[in-house]
Design an enzyme around this catalytic site. Structure first.
Site, PDB file in Angstrom:
ATOM      1  N   ASN A 213     -36.921  39.883  40.939  1.00 28.56           N
ATOM      2  CA  ASN A 213     -35.530  40.303  40.725  1.00 28.56           C
ATOM      3  C   ASN A 213     -34.965  39.571  39.517  1.00 28.56           C
ATOM      4  OD1 ASN A 213     -34.077  37.800  41.652  1.00 28.56           O
ATOM      5  ND2 ASN A 213     -35.230  38.289  43.515  1.00 28.56           N
ATOM      6  N   ASP A 282     -36.251  40.067  49.950  1.00 25.24           N
ATOM      7  CA  ASP A 282     -36.147  40.372  51.376  1.00 25.24           C
ATOM      8  C   ASP A 282     -37.486  40.837  51.943  1.00 25.24           C
ATOM      9  OD1 ASP A 282     -33.454  39.741  51.573  1.00 25.24           O
ATOM     10  OD2 ASP A 282     -32.842  41.695  50.791  1.00 25.24           O
ATOM     11  N   LYS A 292     -57.013  43.858  40.405  1.00 29.01           N
ATOM     12  CA  LYS A 292     -55.951  44.630  39.772  1.00 29.01           C
ATOM     13  C   LYS A 292     -55.987  46.081  40.277  1.00 29.01           C
ATOM     14  CE  LYS A 292     -54.279  45.778  35.249  1.00 29.01           C
ATOM     15  NZ  LYS A 292     -54.789  46.248  33.983  1.00 29.01           N
ATOM     16  N   ILE A 310     -34.903  32.098  55.026  1.00 30.46           N
ATOM     17  CA  ILE A 310     -35.026  30.631  54.939  1.00 30.46           C
ATOM     18  C   ILE A 310     -33.728  29.956  55.393  1.00 30.46           C
ATOM     19  CG2 ILE A 310     -35.521  28.692  53.391  1.00 30.46           C
ATOM     20  CD1 ILE A 310     -36.975  30.784  51.563  1.00 30.46           C
ATOM     21  N   PHE A 326     -25.158  31.886  49.808  1.00 34.30           N
ATOM     22  CA  PHE A 326     -24.486  32.755  48.831  1.00 34.30           C
ATOM     23  C   PHE A 326     -24.595  34.187  49.324  1.00 34.30           C
ATOM     24  CE2 PHE A 326     -24.506  29.115  46.253  1.00 34.30           C
ATOM     25  CZ  PHE A 326     -23.608  29.336  45.228  1.00 34.30           C
ATOM     26  N   LYS A 344     -25.655  34.225  60.099  1.00 33.60           N
ATOM     27  CA  LYS A 344     -26.678  33.237  59.735  1.00 33.60           C
ATOM     28  C   LYS A 344     -26.406  31.877  60.365  1.00 33.60           C
ATOM     29  CE  LYS A 344     -28.009  35.377  55.409  1.00 33.60           C
ATOM     30  NZ  LYS A 344     -29.295  35.364  54.725  1.00 33.60           N
TER      31      LYS A 344
HETATM   32  N1  CTP Z   1     -31.653  33.765  51.843  1.00 31.82           N
HETATM   33  C1  CTP Z   1     -32.705  32.994  52.247  1.00 31.82           C
HETATM   34  N2  CTP Z   1     -33.886  33.578  52.615  1.00 31.82           N
HETATM   35  C2  CTP Z   1     -34.032  34.918  52.577  1.00 31.82           C
HETATM   36  C3  CTP Z   1     -32.973  35.710  52.150  1.00 31.82           C
HETATM   37  C4  CTP Z   1     -31.791  35.105  51.782  1.00 31.82           C
HETATM   38  O1  CTP Z   1     -32.576  31.765  52.286  1.00 31.82           O
HETATM   39  N3  CTP Z   1     -35.174  35.440  52.924  1.00 31.82           N
HETATM   40  C5  CTP Z   1     -30.382  33.135  51.473  1.00 31.82           C
HETATM   41  C6  CTP Z   1     -30.018  33.265  50.025  1.00 31.82           C
HETATM   42  O2  CTP Z   1     -30.466  32.174  49.271  1.00 31.82           O
HETATM   43  C7  CTP Z   1     -28.499  33.341  50.076  1.00 31.82           C
HETATM   44  C8  CTP Z   1     -28.262  34.101  51.341  1.00 31.82           C
HETATM   45  O3  CTP Z   1     -29.366  33.820  52.178  1.00 31.82           O
HETATM   46  O4  CTP Z   1     -27.912  32.072  50.236  1.00 31.82           O
HETATM   47  C9  CTP Z   1     -28.142  35.565  51.072  1.00 31.82           C
HETATM   48  O5  CTP Z   1     -28.304  36.254  52.230  1.00 31.82           O
HETATM   49  P1  CTP Z   1     -28.808  37.753  52.289  1.00 31.82           P
HETATM   50  O6  CTP Z   1     -28.698  38.180  53.686  1.00 31.82           O
HETATM   51  O7  CTP Z   1     -30.103  37.912  51.607  1.00 31.82           O
HETATM   52  O8  CTP Z   1     -27.705  38.340  51.450  1.00 31.82           O
HETATM   53  P2  CTP Z   1     -27.820  39.431  50.397  1.00 31.82           P
HETATM   54  O9  CTP Z   1     -28.877  39.072  49.401  1.00 31.82           O
HETATM   55  O10 CTP Z   1     -26.440  39.611  49.902  1.00 31.82           O
HETATM   56  O11 CTP Z   1     -28.446  40.545  51.325  1.00 31.82           O
HETATM   57  P3  CTP Z   1     -28.033  41.936  51.938  1.00 31.82           P
HETATM   58  O12 CTP Z   1     -28.839  42.830  51.106  1.00 31.82           O
HETATM   59  O13 CTP Z   1     -28.529  41.830  53.334  1.00 31.82           O
HETATM   60  O14 CTP Z   1     -26.565  42.076  51.808  1.00 31.82           O
END
Ligand code: CTP
Length: 408
Positions: A213, A282, A292, A310, A326, A344
């Site tokens: 990303n 995700d 490859k 996490i 965040f 969370k």
């Molecule tokens: N996070 C994490 N581990 C993951 C996914 C997210 O630690 N596997 C943490 C990110 O570092 C951030 C927060 O969780 O602090 C974001 O949560 P998330 O649910 O992923 O939010 P969005 O990215 O906004 O996802 P969504 O698409 O569900 O809105």
């Protein structure tokens, strides 16, 4: 604690006004630089009669600033940016004339303008003839400045350059250095251990390809640096980014979400704070091809499986640190972010609006910070400054929580 630790990367604007003691400002600049501070010298015109710009430039590694409207600098770091840059403005020596001008709020040269325009603490170290110091005009100016929150350091008593005996000598550079160290103190997070995640993760498809990303890691790196400045011990678990880790931070480089999880779980043992800034993928490909993938087929299906969350995992640990996450949202910012915070089980969430050129890969951002029973809007500003503001809210909430847990 040594001043080296305290002043590491502190941004100090050293104002030098006209007086015999101006040469001692050079010694102070040297001590500050040696203590790890970044020092920007701003001289008044009168100071130039006592000491040369090149002396300061050689010591601080930065060109001295003097003119209010200097086209070369206005283009790079203009006077307002310089006012924002400073974490402390220290005027050494401060002449009787400068104290009077400061009291009156004049802004007819660069140094006085910066003193007006900056929100940073201001300290002055007066040096002048004892009669000038004792004059009711100077006394009234100094009293008014003290009442306004300006720190007045000195002067000392003793023999003066003009042969007089009495108050008006500049405090010794070593004494001034000690005062600067005290002012910054140990930091609000001194003795605390913090773990920060930053950047994107890379989820491999085959030996040469990955799903990733656009996260630049800027916010996470800025948070790590802001925590360091507040005295915390910082471990930065980072996905691949093109940023250098702030000196003093322990960097743990990782690639995948699974590797990040492992590194975080190891690092958070005994930590007081966890800030999850990383844009963790995700999902990851269900299978990683050993070789490859060849373009033999017209279409290609890639099966994905969910990655562990996490942040949620750390928040569920028995002896968990203060957890900050965040949230990037495209709509209903506050509602979605608060729902995420509760889902969370974390203490605080910093939400930002994404889309329309906001959030990723940019230097500026705005945040809405939410915690149990509170909220704070941090307007659009550079991520470095935003991180400092966020860390200061975090420190406040951690203190508040500690008081609730231990109400003695
Ligand atoms: N996070 C994490 N581990 C993951 C996914 C997210 O630690 N596997 C943490 C990110 O570092 C951030 C927060 O969780 O602090 C974001 O949560 P998330 O649910 O992923 O939010 P969005 O990215 O906004 O996802 P969504 O698409 O569900 O809105």
């Amino acid at each position: 604690m040594s001043n080296h630790f305290r002043l590491c990367a502190r941004r100090i604007l050293l104002g030098v006004t006209g007086g015999i003691a101006a040469y001692k400002a050079a010694e102070l600049a040297r001590l500050l630089v040696r203590a790890g501070a970044e020092v920007q010298v701003v001289m008044t015109e009168a100071a130039g009669a006592f000491i040369g710009e090149l002396t300061f430039q050689a010591i601080t590694g930065r060109p001295v600033r003097q003119a209010l409207f200097d086209p070369t600098h206005e283009a790079a770091m203009g006077h307002i940016e310089l006012a924002r840059w400073a974490e402390l403005i220290l005027v050494v020596p401060a002449s009787a004339d400068f104290l009077a001008r400061l009291h009156a709020g004049l802004a007819d040269d660069l140094l006085s303008t910066l003193c007006l325009a900056s929100e940073a603490p201001l300290a002055v170290a007066p040096a002048m003839n004892q009669n000038m110091w004792r004059h009711p005009a100077t006394t009234a100016n100094v009293e008014a400045l003290c009442a306004r929150g300006v720190r007045v350091w000195g002067p000392a008593e003793g023999e003066q350059a003009c042969g007089d005996q009495g108050p008006g000598r500049l405090l010794e550079p070593a004494e001034l250095l000690a005062r600067v160290g005290e002012l910054f103190g140990r930091g609000r997070l001194g003795g605390r251990k913090a773990v920060v995640t930053a950047g994107p993760t890379r989820e491999p498809l085959d030996p040469v390809r990955f799903l990733g990303n656009r996260s630049s890691g800027k916010m996470g790196y800025a948070v790590a640096e802001a925590l360091l400045r507040e005295g915390a011990e910082v471990i930065l678990v980072s996905g691949p980014v093109s940023l250098a880790a702030p000196p003093g931070v322990r960097l743990v480089p990782v690639e995948t979400a699974l590797a990040m999880r492992e590194a975080v779980l190891e690092a958070v043992a005994g930590a007081d704070l966890f800030v999850a800034c990383a844009a963790v993928a995700d999902y990851r490909p269900r299978e990683v091809a050993d070789h490859k993938i060849k373009k033999t087929e017209e279409t290609l299906q890639v099966g994905l499986v969910k990655n562990p969350d996490i942040l949620r995992e750390v928040a569920a640990l028995p002896d968990r640190p203060f957890c900050v996450g965040f949230a990037a949202e495209t709509e209903a910012l506050a509602g979605q972010a608060e729902a995420k915070r509760q889902a969370k089980g974390i203490d605080m969430i910093a939400a930002n609006q994404v889309g329309e050129g906001e959030g990723f890969e940019v230097d500026d951002n705005a945040l809405l910070v939410l915690w149990e029973g509170g909220r704070l809007e941090l307007p659009r500003q550079p991520k470095t400054r935003l991180a400092e503001r966020l860390v200061s809210v975090i420190a406040e909430r951690m203190d508040a929580q500690a008081t609730i847990e231990d109400p003695r």
